[in-house]
Design an enzyme around this catalytic site. Structure first.
Site, short mmCIF file in Angstrom:
data_model
loop_
_atom_site.label_atom_id
_atom_site.label_comp_id
_atom_site.label_asym_id
_atom_site.label_seq_id
_atom_site.Cartn_x
_atom_site.Cartn_y
_atom_site.Cartn_z
N ARG A 1 0.82 -1.22 0.00
CA ARG A 1 0.00 0.00 0.00
C ARG A 1 0.85 1.27 0.00
NH1 ARG A 1 -3.81 -1.65 4.53
NH2 ARG A 1 -5.04 -3.33 3.64
N ARG B 1 -3.76 6.07 1.14
CA ARG B 1 -4.44 7.19 1.79
C ARG B 1 -3.56 8.01 2.73
NH1 ARG B 1 -9.61 4.17 4.13
NH2 ARG B 1 -8.01 2.59 4.47
N ARG C 1 -7.72 10.64 -5.81
CA ARG C 1 -8.94 9.84 -5.59
C ARG C 1 -10.18 10.72 -5.62
NH1 ARG C 1 -10.17 5.10 -1.12
NH2 ARG C 1 -12.41 5.27 -1.16
N ASP D 1 -6.85 -3.33 -7.42
CA ASP D 1 -7.50 -3.98 -6.29
C ASP D 1 -7.64 -5.46 -6.61
OD1 ASP D 1 -10.16 -4.87 -4.70
OD2 ASP D 1 -9.18 -3.20 -3.67
N TYR E 1 -14.34 -13.39 -0.50
CA TYR E 1 -15.13 -12.22 -0.85
C TYR E 1 -16.30 -12.58 -1.75
CZ TYR E 1 -11.65 -9.01 1.10
OH TYR E 1 -10.82 -8.32 1.95
#
Length: 354
Positions: free
Chosen positions: A27, A31, A40, A77, A154
């Site tokens: 990552r 963020r 974003r 992703d 998922y």
């Protein structure tokens, strides 16, 4: 494509001699960077950011503009693959990914098909090509996918889960159906990673985020066996050199010997594993990647330096170590702590390679 000027990461993953320990971070585009948040916002949503090759390239390069990292990792992703299978991926702000059509019915599982990555995931491949051009050989580009089992979690749950109730019910009640999902996922992941390699990825990583939630027996049958199947189908060479593969099972520290035997070049380690003992356990089979506790980055520069020195000493002399975190960078990390980490690794590691 441009000749690679810094191949330290690739050589370390193959346990070849290097002058220092290379570093990249899970990552690393994320963020904690204000410029990422600005991009974003411009994109309008996380999924729109992933699906725009221009914006994915922009955010992939952002951490490299700030820090002298030894690799770029494709911004994408893991759930783009099941999205391409028609499960309807969407994101709820503050709650994470969801699927409109989770796999709960036998007919849906029987109908599941691996997508053609060129046809259904072309935006990712376009991003890989664009990032490679933009990097201009400065550092290698890492491609990645979720593991077949993590994707299945998922796909069956329809969202993240604390107990994987639906997946584990399927595992124990209808293992044939879970195996069916995993077989399709293994083909999809193999095709997807090979397409990334063809597009220009110079190393690939399989993220098995949820394999560590299984029993040892279930892990071998439902997670490890399918990662081995993926690895057996990967393209191993491109542009005249080997394309290293990394497998990372979060919570998989008990099974390193089994993981090292499935055909990967390196194992990612989370922070719960002692790096020195992990090296003793796997011997010369694989390189190791990791495994700083990401929370160290929430401390100060002194803590970062201290823990970096500790990890470098734990691995010891010689090649075969890629410095990384035991999981992704926390959102509230101060960028100056990342700068201190990269500096510490580059400054303190050469003595272990002299």
């Amino acid at each position: 494509m441009s000749a690679l000027k810094n191949d330290t990461l690739l050589r370390a993953l193959l346990r070849e001699p290097v002058a220092y320990t290379p570093i990249w971070l899970m990552r690393q585009a994320g963020r904690y960077l204000p410029e990422y948040n600005a991009t974003r916002t411009r994109a309008g949503s996380f999924l729109a950011l992933c699906k725009s090759p221009d914006l994915a390239t922009e955010v992939t390069l952002q951490p490299l503009a700030r820090f002298p990292l030894d690799a770029a990792i494709l911004f994408s992703d893991i759930l783009t693959v099941p999205d391409a299978m028609g499960l309807g991926l969407y994101f709820v702000e503050g709650e994470g990914p969801r699927f409109e059509r989770p796999l709960r019915e036998e007919w849906a599982i029987r109908d599941l098909r691996a997508p053609n990555p060129v046809e259904h995931l072309g935006y990712v491949l376009d991003a890989v090509r664009q990032i490679r051009r933009a990097l201009d050989g400065s550092v290698p580009l890492i491609g990645f996918s979720g593991s077949p089992y993590t994707l299945a979690c998922y796909m069956v749950e329809g969202e993240g889960s604390s107990d994987f109730r639906h997946t584990k019910t399927l595992l124990y009640r209808r293992p044939d159906l879970l195996h069916r999902i995993l077989e399709v996922n293994a083909r999809a992941v193999t095709d997807y990673l090979n397409a990334q390699i063809e597009a220009g990825a110079q190393a690939v990583m399989i993220f098995d985020t949820w394999g560590g939630a299984l029993t040892p027996y279930a892990y071998r049958e439902f997670s490890l066996a399918y990662m081995e199947r993926v690895l057996s189908g990967l393209k191993r060479e491109r542009e005249g050199r080997r394309v290293p593969s990394v497998v990372f099972t979060k919570g998989g520290g008990l099974w390193l010997e089994d993981m090292a035997a499935i055909g990967c070049d390196a194992l990612g380690l989370d922070w719960s594993v002692d790096l020195g003992s992990a090296r003793q356990r796997v011997g010369e089979q694989v390189a190791l990647q990791g495994n700083l506790d990401p929370a160290v980055l929430l401390g100060d520069a002194q803590a970062v330096e201290r823990e970096t020195a500790r990890l470098l000493a734990a691995y010891g002399r010689g090649s075969g170590h890629v410095f990384n975190l035991g999981h992704g960078i926390p959102q509230y990390t101060a960028p100056e702590n990342v700068a201190a980490l990269v500096d510490a690794v580059h400054r303190l590691s050469p003595v272990y390679h002299a």
